[in-house]
Write an enzyme that holds these catalytic residues in place. Structure first.
Site, PDB file in Angstrom:
ATOM      1  N   ASP A  85       6.353   3.967 -13.014  1.00  0.00           N
ATOM      2  CA  ASP A  85       6.933   4.093 -11.340  1.00  0.00           C
ATOM      3  C   ASP A  85       8.358   3.938 -11.615  1.00  0.00           C
ATOM      4  O   ASP A  85       8.129   2.442 -12.203  1.00  0.00           O
ATOM      5  CB  ASP A  85       5.949   3.238 -10.789  1.00  0.00           C
ATOM      6  CG  ASP A  85       6.151   3.141  -9.113  1.00  0.00           C
ATOM      7  OD1 ASP A  85       6.880   3.731  -8.486  1.00  0.00           O
ATOM      8  OD2 ASP A  85       5.298   2.805  -8.132  1.00  0.00           O
ATOM      9  N   ASP A  96      11.241   6.659  -4.951  1.00  0.00           N
ATOM     10  CA  ASP A  96      10.785   5.796  -5.292  1.00  0.00           C
ATOM     11  C   ASP A  96       9.277   6.745  -5.633  1.00  0.00           C
ATOM     12  O   ASP A  96       8.979   7.692  -5.068  1.00  0.00           O
ATOM     13  CB  ASP A  96      10.396   4.567  -4.202  1.00  0.00           C
ATOM     14  CG  ASP A  96       8.941   3.971  -4.788  1.00  0.00           C
ATOM     15  OD1 ASP A  96       8.574   4.402  -5.959  1.00  0.00           O
ATOM     16  OD2 ASP A  96       8.296   3.332  -4.008  1.00  0.00           O
ATOM     17  N   HIS A 158       4.608   3.690   2.192  1.00  0.00           N
ATOM     18  CA  HIS A 158       5.818   2.328   2.740  1.00  0.00           C
ATOM     19  C   HIS A 158       7.226   3.103   2.886  1.00  0.00           C
ATOM     20  O   HIS A 158       6.994   3.875   2.081  1.00  0.00           O
ATOM     21  CB  HIS A 158       5.741   1.279   1.948  1.00  0.00           C
ATOM     22  CG  HIS A 158       5.867   0.963   0.190  1.00  0.00           C
ATOM     23  ND1 HIS A 158       7.591   1.659  -0.339  1.00  0.00           N
ATOM     24  CD2 HIS A 158       5.760   1.861  -0.381  1.00  0.00           C
ATOM     25  CE1 HIS A 158       7.450   1.864  -1.598  1.00  0.00           C
ATOM     26  NE2 HIS A 158       6.613   2.465  -1.763  1.00  0.00           N
ATOM     27  N   HIS A 166      10.739  -1.851   1.341  1.00  0.00           N
ATOM     28  CA  HIS A 166       9.059  -2.042   1.892  1.00  0.00           C
ATOM     29  C   HIS A 166       9.971  -2.200   3.518  1.00  0.00           C
ATOM     30  O   HIS A 166       9.018  -3.382   3.787  1.00  0.00           O
ATOM     31  CB  HIS A 166       8.313  -2.647   0.948  1.00  0.00           C
ATOM     32  CG  HIS A 166       7.188  -2.339  -0.556  1.00  0.00           C
ATOM     33  ND1 HIS A 166       6.273  -1.788   0.523  1.00  0.00           N
ATOM     34  CD2 HIS A 166       7.801  -2.136  -1.215  1.00  0.00           C
ATOM     35  CE1 HIS A 166       6.056  -1.285  -0.984  1.00  0.00           C
ATOM     36  NE2 HIS A 166       6.905  -1.938  -2.346  1.00  0.00           N
ATOM     37  N   GLU A 192       2.169   7.112  -2.505  1.00  0.00           N
ATOM     38  CA  GLU A 192       1.480   6.336  -3.308  1.00  0.00           C
ATOM     39  C   GLU A 192      -0.455   6.259  -3.267  1.00  0.00           C
ATOM     40  O   GLU A 192      -0.661   4.742  -3.074  1.00  0.00           O
ATOM     41  CB  GLU A 192       2.047   5.714  -3.759  1.00  0.00           C
ATOM     42  CG  GLU A 192       2.714   4.438  -3.239  1.00  0.00           C
ATOM     43  CD  GLU A 192       2.943   3.304  -4.261  1.00  0.00           C
ATOM     44  OE1 GLU A 192       2.646   3.088  -5.349  1.00  0.00           O
ATOM     45  OE2 GLU A 192       3.508   2.419  -3.318  1.00  0.00           O
ATOM     46  N   GLU A 288       3.106   9.828  -7.005  1.00  0.00           N
ATOM     47  CA  GLU A 288       3.894   9.444  -5.929  1.00  0.00           C
ATOM     48  C   GLU A 288       5.755   9.736  -5.743  1.00  0.00           C
ATOM     49  O   GLU A 288       5.577  10.271  -6.646  1.00  0.00           O
ATOM     50  CB  GLU A 288       3.956   8.185  -6.229  1.00  0.00           C
ATOM     51  CG  GLU A 288       5.451   7.128  -4.535  1.00  0.00           C
ATOM     52  CD  GLU A 288       5.800   5.848  -5.086  1.00  0.00           C
ATOM     53  OE1 GLU A 288       5.816   5.242  -6.656  1.00  0.00           O
ATOM     54  OE2 GLU A 288       5.698   4.592  -4.479  1.00  0.00           O
TER      55      GLU A 288
HETATM   56 CO    CO Z   1       6.663   3.516  -6.132  1.00  0.00          CO
END
Ligand code: CO
Length: 305
Positions: A85, A96, A158, A166, A192, A288
């Site tokens: 990740d 992300d 998120h 976040h 994710e 993700e």
């Molecule tokens: Co991530």
């Protein structure tokens, strides 16, 4: 131009795509977590972006938050599920993304990856203005359950805001109706899904390898600690950091890093992100992507090739 922020999201996404490609090439049994982690993080910088958090390299029942510590001796094992990740940002606009490697291509473990992939694809298909976040969770859970597995229900996607990894709203990995925010143009989210054969919940593990700055505390602080605290604030005010970065950027002398971070945790100057372990110690797969809706309502998956 109003859509300049979209260009920043796309640039951040390209850096993450490059880092993921490198991770896929480097991950082989016997190779070092530390070296792979450092090289993938360097790839983000090489792409003209900054890191938005330390690389996560979480194995099997560890769902998230293992990042190689200073002098990590861990080697890639012969088999298992390794989740990578990684995140970048350009001018605060974050990408992300995560994927899972099936180290020895075990067909049984491949099912976990396919479940997480199908869940993510179904959520992407549904990701349009007007959709409620729990409707994404509904399709995510359905795909994972169809493969005889469970989604991890206390982890999820998120919202991404500028310099904020976040932001409030949460994409549940099942139909959890309290998450009824509605997608709209200009929104950015990391989505994710996690698939497991376990009970489908994670709990904090013993160790933490990722930290974040919370606030300055001046009371009962030595000049030495004040200086370290100011440097941490200056470099990592908004986004999480690794003790490796503290070492590489000479923020605290190497032999003092561990106890200084512990001291700062006690003073609530910084907070830690412990590793997240599946409660029944069953393997976990994660996929993700970062999803951005532009001002005309079009979806851009910034981290997909
Ligand atoms: Co991530």
């Amino acid at each position: 131009m109003t859509d300049d922020f979209i260009q920043a999201y796309i640039k951040a996404g390209k850096a993450v795509i490059a880092a993921k490609k490198l991770a896929k090439k480097l991950i082989k049994p016997g190779e070092s977590f530390l070296e792979i982690g450092n090289r993938c993080e360097a790839e983000i910088i090489k792409s003209g972006c900054n890191l938005s958090f330390p690389i996560n390299m979480s194995l099997n029942e560890i769902a998230a938050h293992y990042s190689p510590p200073i002098d990590d001796q861990t080697k890639i094992p012969e088999k298992g599920l390794l989740k990578i990740d990684i995140g970048s940002h350009y001018d605060g606009y974050i990408a992300d993304s995560a994927f899972t490697i099936n180290i020895n291509e075990d067909p049984k473990l491949q099912n976990y990856i396919e479940a997480a992939k199908e869940a993510l694809e179904a959520a992407i298909e549904k990701f349009n203005p007007g959709v409620k976040l729990y409707e994404l969770g509904e399709v995510i859970a359905e795909k994972i359950i169809n493969r005889g597995l469970r989604p991890i229900t206390n982890l999820g996607g998120h919202e991404l805001k500028r310099y904020n990894l976040h932001a409030g709203p949460f994409i549940p990995n099942y139909k959890e109706k309290m998450h009824d925010q509605i997608l709209k143009p200009g929104d950015a989210y990391a989505c994710e899904p996690f698939a497991t054969s376990g009970i489908g919940k994670v709990e904090n593990g013993k160790n933490a390898y990722i930290f974040r700055f919370v606030k300055k505390v001046k009371k009962n602080m030595s000049y030495e600690h004040l200086a370290y605290m100011n440097k941490i604030e200056k470099n990592y005010k908004h986004l999480p950091f690794s003790p490796r970065w503290i070492e590489n950027n000479n923020i605290i002398p190497k032999n003092k890093i561990q106890r200084t971070l512990e001291f700062f945790i006690g003073k609530k100057v910084i907070d830690k992100y412990p590793i997240l372990v599946e409660k029944t110690n069953e393997p976990v797969a994660q996929e993700e992507h970062t999803l951005v809706i532009d001002m005309t309502g079009n979806l851009i998956v910034t981290t997909r090739e």
